[in-house]
Design a protein around this motif. Structure first.
Motif, PDB file in Angstrom:
ATOM      1  N   ASN A 118       0.808  -1.211   0.000  1.00  0.00           N
ATOM      2  CA  ASN A 118       0.000   0.000   0.000  1.00  0.00           C
ATOM      3  C   ASN A 118       0.848   1.272   0.000  1.00  0.00           C
ATOM      4  N   LEU A 119       2.169   1.137  -0.093  1.00  0.00           N
ATOM      5  CA  LEU A 119       3.098   2.263  -0.087  1.00  0.00           C
ATOM      6  C   LEU A 119       2.866   3.192   1.106  1.00  0.00           C
ATOM      7  N   ILE A 120       2.956   2.608   2.309  1.00  0.00           N
ATOM      8  CA  ILE A 120       2.776   3.376   3.539  1.00  0.00           C
ATOM      9  C   ILE A 120       4.012   3.214   4.411  1.00  0.00           C
ATOM     10  N   ILE A 121       4.529   4.343   4.877  1.00  0.00           N
ATOM     11  CA  ILE A 121       5.612   4.356   5.857  1.00  0.00           C
ATOM     12  C   ILE A 121       4.998   4.783   7.182  1.00  0.00           C
ATOM     13  N   LEU A 122       5.266   4.027   8.228  1.00  0.00           N
ATOM     14  CA  LEU A 122       4.746   4.321   9.551  1.00  0.00           C
ATOM     15  C   LEU A 122       5.933   4.527  10.488  1.00  0.00           C
ATOM     16  N   MET A 123       5.927   5.608  11.229  1.00  0.00           N
ATOM     17  CA  MET A 123       6.978   5.858  12.212  1.00  0.00           C
ATOM     18  C   MET A 123       6.346   6.067  13.579  1.00  0.00           C
ATOM     19  N   TYR A 124       6.896   5.400  14.584  1.00  0.00           N
ATOM     20  CA  TYR A 124       6.502   5.625  15.969  1.00  0.00           C
ATOM     21  C   TYR A 124       7.710   6.222  16.673  1.00  0.00           C
ATOM     22  N   ILE A 125       7.529   7.373  17.285  1.00  0.00           N
ATOM     23  CA  ILE A 125       8.626   8.072  17.943  1.00  0.00           C
ATOM     24  C   ILE A 125       8.211   8.373  19.372  1.00  0.00           C
ATOM     25  N   ASP A 126       9.087   8.040  20.301  1.00  0.00           N
ATOM     26  CA  ASP A 126       8.870   8.355  21.707  1.00  0.00           C
ATOM     27  C   ASP A 126       9.933   9.367  22.102  1.00  0.00           C
ATOM     28  N   SER A 127       9.566  10.641  22.089  1.00  0.00           N
ATOM     29  CA  SER A 127      10.526  11.711  22.363  1.00  0.00           C
ATOM     30  C   SER A 127       9.799  12.960  22.847  1.00  0.00           C
TER      31      SER A 127
END
Length: 160
Positions: A72-81
């Motif tokens: 599906n051409l999806i980039i997912l980023m999870y950031i804990d900051s």
């Protein structure tokens, strides 16, 4: 009389287009990403990516997980900051958007409920809008070509 028939035809065509849009919408399933859950397309396959973040050489405290769904051409980023907490995070979001879209010189930023949306201007097949949700120090960012799908996914995020 002709205007009446033309109006009826236009209304019928609009109705057909709306029905086609509803039929072509992706079916979704809930997925657990350990720190949050989110509805994702049923046919998605998010694979965690090994990204070198240079955190050993940096004074910035940031933990990031990146997933890619090639279908599906999806980039997912999870950031804990704590960098993303508060009201002063617009420049950070813009920087993340620019890192994914280096050739985009202009963008349009908006809010959709609790989501921050940044879309490239002009849009093309080679640009990726961003949808982001922040709660405290936790941020989920989504990049992909279908901004409506990204918003639907973003609205379903539940931090654990």
């Amino acid at each position: 009389m002709n205007n009446k028939y033309l109006s009826i035809i236009i209304i019928c065509l609009l109705g057909i287009m709306l029905c086609m849009g509803a039929v072509s919408a992706k079916s979704m399933k809930a997925k657990n990403f350990n720190d949050f859950t989110m509805d994702v397309p049923t046919d998605s396959n998010f694979v965690e990516q090994e990204i070198e973040d240079g955190s050993e050489d940096s004074d910035v405290l940031m933990s990031a997980e990146t997933y890619l769904d090639e279908k599906n051409l999806i980039i997912l980023m999870y950031i804990d900051s704590p960098l993303f907490a508060g009201e002063n995070n617009a420049a950070i979001y813009q920087g993340m958007f620019s890192s994914i879209n280096p050739d985009v010189n202009q963008s349009y930023e908006s809010q959709d409920g609790n989501l921050r949306v940044i879309e490239p201007v002009p849009k093309s097949d080679m640009t990726f809008p961003m949808v982001a949700l922040t709660s405290g120090n936790e941020t989920v960012m989504l990049f992909g070509q279908d901004v409506s799908l990204l918003k639907e996914m973003g609205h379903s995020v539940k931090f654990i």
